[in-house]
Design an enzyme around this catalytic site. Sequence first.
Site, PDB file in Angstrom:
ATOM      1  N   GLY A  12      33.387  44.078  31.406  1.00 50.45           N
ATOM      2  CA  GLY A  12      33.138  42.649  31.215  1.00 50.45           C
ATOM      3  C   GLY A  12      34.207  41.721  31.758  1.00 50.45           C
ATOM      4  N   MET A  87      24.737  47.398  35.340  1.00 49.31           N
ATOM      5  CA  MET A  87      24.523  48.551  36.216  1.00 49.31           C
ATOM      6  C   MET A  87      23.148  49.191  36.024  1.00 49.31           C
ATOM      7  SD  MET A  87      27.348  48.321  37.758  1.00 49.31           S
ATOM      8  CE  MET A  87      27.713  49.808  38.668  1.00 49.31           C
ATOM      9  N   HIS A 106      28.552  41.931  43.687  1.00 52.13           N
ATOM     10  CA  HIS A 106      28.619  43.317  44.163  1.00 52.13           C
ATOM     11  C   HIS A 106      29.972  43.512  44.840  1.00 52.13           C
ATOM     12  CE1 HIS A 106      27.061  47.162  45.429  1.00 52.13           C
ATOM     13  NE2 HIS A 106      27.557  46.926  46.625  1.00 52.13           N
ATOM     14  N   GLU A 140      14.835  43.876  46.114  1.00 48.77           N
ATOM     15  CA  GLU A 140      15.555  44.957  46.793  1.00 48.77           C
ATOM     16  C   GLU A 140      17.018  44.970  46.364  1.00 48.77           C
ATOM     17  OE1 GLU A 140      16.381  46.666  51.227  1.00 48.77           O
ATOM     18  OE2 GLU A 140      15.068  44.933  51.036  1.00 48.77           O
ATOM     19  N   GLU A 171      36.808  38.922  42.938  1.00 45.99           N
ATOM     20  CA  GLU A 171      35.572  38.740  42.162  1.00 45.99           C
ATOM     21  C   GLU A 171      35.796  37.673  41.103  1.00 45.99           C
ATOM     22  OE1 GLU A 171      33.366  42.184  40.869  1.00 45.99           O
ATOM     23  OE2 GLU A 171      34.534  43.504  42.161  1.00 45.99           O
TER      24      GLU A 171
HETATM   25  C1  GAR Z   1      32.617  44.834  39.249  1.00 46.92           C
HETATM   26  O1  GAR Z   1      33.465  45.324  40.240  1.00 46.92           O
HETATM   27  C2  GAR Z   1      31.282  44.466  39.835  1.00 46.92           C
HETATM   28  O2  GAR Z   1      31.359  43.921  41.126  1.00 46.92           O
HETATM   29  C3  GAR Z   1      30.581  45.794  39.852  1.00 46.92           C
HETATM   30  O3  GAR Z   1      30.947  46.410  38.662  1.00 46.92           O
HETATM   31  C4  GAR Z   1      32.236  45.938  38.271  1.00 46.92           C
HETATM   32  C5  GAR Z   1      32.115  45.427  36.861  1.00 46.92           C
HETATM   33  O4  GAR Z   1      33.360  45.076  36.338  1.00 46.92           O
HETATM   34  N1  GAR Z   1      29.167  45.641  39.976  1.00 46.92           N
HETATM   35  C6  GAR Z   1      28.393  46.471  40.662  1.00 46.92           C
HETATM   36  O5  GAR Z   1      28.800  47.462  41.215  1.00 46.92           O
HETATM   37  C7  GAR Z   1      26.927  46.078  40.688  1.00 46.92           C
HETATM   38  N2  GAR Z   1      26.245  46.757  41.737  1.00 46.92           N
HETATM   39  P1  GAR Z   1      33.462  44.162  35.047  1.00 46.92           P
HETATM   40  O6  GAR Z   1      32.550  44.797  33.991  1.00 46.92           O
HETATM   41  O7  GAR Z   1      34.887  44.239  34.656  1.00 46.92           O
HETATM   42  O8  GAR Z   1      33.015  42.781  35.427  1.00 46.92           O
END
Ligand code: GAR
Length: 207
Positions: A12, A87, A106, A140, A171
């Site tokens: 999170g 996910m 992503h 998609e 991010e």
């Molecule tokens: C993040 O790096 C996000 O970009 C990735 O999961 C991580 C979640 O971290 N998302 C994906 O891979 C979606 N395809 P967080 O729970 O600390 O935000």
Amino acid sequence: MKNIVILISGRGSNMEAIVRAGIPGARIVAVIANRPDAKGLDIARGFGIEAMALDHKTFAGREAFDAALATEIDRFAPDLVVLAGYMRILTDDFVRHFAGRMLNIHPSLLPCFTGLHTHRRAIEAGVKVAGTTVHFVTPELDSGPIVIQAVVPVLAGDDEDSLAARVLLQEHRIYPQAVRWFVEDRLRLDAAGRVELLDAPTGPEGW
Ligand code: GAR
């Protein structure tokens, strides 16, 4: 005021970055996880946000789970649904229901490296830059219209973890930015499904 529901599956940290950004005009009305053990739920509660788990394992299948999840989300009348480390592959019905008002982040420079293990695959491919992408969600996987990207170098000696950490910092910068644009009514999909960003920045804010 725009209502935002954030979906998570684990840590999170992106959800937290969006909450901490304190975006004017945005109200995080709920954080929902598909896993009861998602660490981010407690973080959200710490901010006084309603946080709950809807355990996908207790549903007969993907359609049933996504239908229940959509009903749960709709209780909060969201203007925007934010997938932050969520996910799960989404059903077409779910995506259609939130079309034009659902964002995802992503950890790659889409359209490269959709799916899982992006950092490992980037290192194996020998790319010299990596990064992250915020996009509108379409049926998609990891393929919707791109809103904002950030680029980081891939350094000699990087492993999956070091690259992931460098990308994650970005991010946490670009996801609140994208949400802010949406909340300010500057970001939407046009009739042809292309990203429209009013007063698009010409400097680093928009990278
Ligand atoms: C993040 O790096 C996000 O970009 C990735 O999961 C991580 C979640 O971290 N998302 C994906 O891979 C979606 N395809 P967080 O729970 O600390 O935000």
